[in-house]
Write a protein that holds these residues in place. Structure first.
Motif, PDB file in Angstrom:
ATOM      1  N   CYS A   1      -3.071 -12.396 -12.417  1.00  0.00           N
ATOM      2  CA  CYS A   1      -3.702 -11.794 -11.261  1.00  0.00           C
ATOM      3  C   CYS A   1      -3.743 -10.280 -11.471  1.00  0.00           C
ATOM      4  O   CYS A   1      -2.787  -9.690 -11.986  1.00  0.00           O
ATOM      5  CB  CYS A   1      -2.865 -12.154 -10.027  1.00  0.00           C
ATOM      6  N   ALA A   2      -4.841  -9.653 -11.073  1.00  0.00           N
ATOM      7  CA  ALA A   2      -5.001  -8.208 -11.210  1.00  0.00           C
ATOM      8  C   ALA A   2      -5.456  -7.621  -9.880  1.00  0.00           C
ATOM      9  O   ALA A   2      -6.428  -8.105  -9.288  1.00  0.00           O
ATOM     10  CB  ALA A   2      -6.021  -7.898 -12.301  1.00  0.00           C
ATOM     11  N   LEU A   3      -4.762  -6.596  -9.444  1.00  0.00           N
ATOM     12  CA  LEU A   3      -5.062  -5.963  -8.164  1.00  0.00           C
ATOM     13  C   LEU A   3      -5.229  -4.461  -8.329  1.00  0.00           C
ATOM     14  O   LEU A   3      -4.888  -3.901  -9.373  1.00  0.00           O
ATOM     15  CB  LEU A   3      -3.914  -6.232  -7.174  1.00  0.00           C
ATOM     16  N   GLY A   4      -5.743  -3.836  -7.278  1.00  0.00           N
ATOM     17  CA  GLY A   4      -5.851  -2.387  -7.297  1.00  0.00           C
ATOM     18  C   GLY A   4      -6.919  -1.881  -8.238  1.00  0.00           C
ATOM     19  O   GLY A   4      -6.673  -1.007  -9.071  1.00  0.00           O
ATOM     20  N   GLU A   5      -8.144  -2.444  -8.094  1.00  0.00           N
ATOM     21  CA  GLU A   5      -9.220  -1.967  -8.947  1.00  0.00           C
ATOM     22  C   GLU A   5      -9.561  -0.522  -8.615  1.00  0.00           C
ATOM     23  O   GLU A   5      -9.756  -0.166  -7.448  1.00  0.00           O
ATOM     24  CB  GLU A   5     -10.468  -2.832  -8.771  1.00  0.00           C
TER      25      GLU A   5
ATOM     26  N   MET B   1     -13.578 -10.176  -7.589  1.00  0.00           N
ATOM     27  CA  MET B   1     -14.299  -9.842  -6.371  1.00  0.00           C
ATOM     28  C   MET B   1     -14.169  -8.348  -6.133  1.00  0.00           C
ATOM     29  O   MET B   1     -13.097  -7.770  -6.318  1.00  0.00           O
ATOM     30  CB  MET B   1     -13.803 -10.668  -5.169  1.00  0.00           C
ATOM     31  N   HIS B   2     -15.288  -7.763  -5.751  1.00  0.00           N
ATOM     32  CA  HIS B   2     -15.399  -6.310  -5.677  1.00  0.00           C
ATOM     33  C   HIS B   2     -16.039  -5.923  -4.358  1.00  0.00           C
ATOM     34  O   HIS B   2     -16.997  -6.553  -3.923  1.00  0.00           O
ATOM     35  CB  HIS B   2     -16.248  -5.825  -6.848  1.00  0.00           C
ATOM     36  N   TRP B   3     -15.486  -4.881  -3.727  1.00  0.00           N
ATOM     37  CA  TRP B   3     -16.029  -4.422  -2.453  1.00  0.00           C
ATOM     38  C   TRP B   3     -16.763  -3.103  -2.651  1.00  0.00           C
ATOM     39  O   TRP B   3     -16.258  -2.188  -3.324  1.00  0.00           O
ATOM     40  CB  TRP B   3     -14.899  -4.196  -1.448  1.00  0.00           C
TER      41      TRP B   3
ATOM     42  N   ASP C   1      -7.913 -11.730   0.414  1.00  0.00           N
ATOM     43  CA  ASP C   1      -7.843 -10.842   1.568  1.00  0.00           C
ATOM     44  C   ASP C   1      -7.308  -9.504   1.074  1.00  0.00           C
ATOM     45  O   ASP C   1      -6.116  -9.379   0.791  1.00  0.00           O
ATOM     46  CB  ASP C   1      -6.918 -11.447   2.637  1.00  0.00           C
ATOM     47  N   ASN C   2      -8.178  -8.527   0.986  1.00  0.00           N
ATOM     48  CA  ASN C   2      -7.787  -7.237   0.448  1.00  0.00           C
ATOM     49  C   ASN C   2      -6.732  -6.562   1.314  1.00  0.00           C
ATOM     50  O   ASN C   2      -5.792  -5.956   0.809  1.00  0.00           O
ATOM     51  CB  ASN C   2      -9.020  -6.343   0.331  1.00  0.00           C
TER      52      ASN C   2
ATOM     53  N   SER D   1      -7.761  -0.236  -3.056  1.00  0.00           N
ATOM     54  CA  SER D   1      -8.305  -1.140  -4.066  1.00  0.00           C
ATOM     55  C   SER D   1      -9.783  -1.361  -3.824  1.00  0.00           C
ATOM     56  O   SER D   1     -10.214  -1.534  -2.688  1.00  0.00           O
ATOM     57  CB  SER D   1      -7.560  -2.480  -4.016  1.00  0.00           C
ATOM     58  N   ASN D   2     -10.568  -1.365  -4.892  1.00  0.00           N
ATOM     59  CA  ASN D   2     -11.979  -1.704  -4.808  1.00  0.00           C
ATOM     60  C   ASN D   2     -12.230  -3.166  -5.139  1.00  0.00           C
ATOM     61  O   ASN D   2     -13.367  -3.634  -5.045  1.00  0.00           O
ATOM     62  CB  ASN D   2     -12.794  -0.832  -5.762  1.00  0.00           C
ATOM     63  N   GLY D   3     -11.187  -3.869  -5.574  1.00  0.00           N
ATOM     64  CA  GLY D   3     -11.381  -5.260  -5.923  1.00  0.00           C
ATOM     65  C   GLY D   3     -10.122  -5.883  -6.475  1.00  0.00           C
ATOM     66  O   GLY D   3      -9.095  -5.218  -6.652  1.00  0.00           O
TER      67      GLY D   3
END
Length: 121
Positions: free
Chosen positions: A98-102, A51-53, A75-76, A31-33
């Motif tokens: 909620c959205a995960l796994g950008e 939030m994006h890494w 916490d990714n 995931s990027n965010g």
């Protein structure tokens, strides 16, 4: 398979606070965010916070309507994400997702079923 569950929604008075939580279980994924979206009554789903890494740094983005009132954290590594909602307004009433796994394309692969937030004025 990835299972995403939100919690923490409910009824809150205008001016109050609420904290939403989101957790994912199942297989691991990259995931990027992660982020939060919402769908107000009779409206389209809209972006709330993300939030994006990238290259070791974390970036935060907020919709103008919530900037300064809402805070996203998470916490990714543990697939946990939170949304602290302060000074809520009637217009914050919505189902929050909620959205995960950008992905690299900026899209989210995994979504929760949503949690209702209702703000009374």
């Amino acid at each position: 398979q990835v299972h995403v569950v939100e919690s923490g929604g409910g009824l809150v008075q205008a001016g109050g606070s609420l904290r939403l939580s989101c957790a994912a279980s199942g297989r691991t994924f990259s995931s990027n965010g992660m982020g939060w979206f919402r769908q107000p009554p009779k409206k389209e789903r809209e972006f709330v916070a993300r939030m994006h890494w990238d290259d070791g740094a974390t970036y935060y983005y907020y919709a103008d309507s919530v900037k300064g009132r809402f805070t996203i954290s998470g916490d990714n590594a543990k697939n946990l994400v939170y949304l602290q909602m302060n000074s809520v307004k009637a217009e914050d009433t919505a189902v929050y997702y909620c959205a995960l796994g950008e992905t690299a394309a900026g899209e989210f692969e995994y979504w929760g079923q949503g949690t209702q937030v209702s703000v009374s004025s």
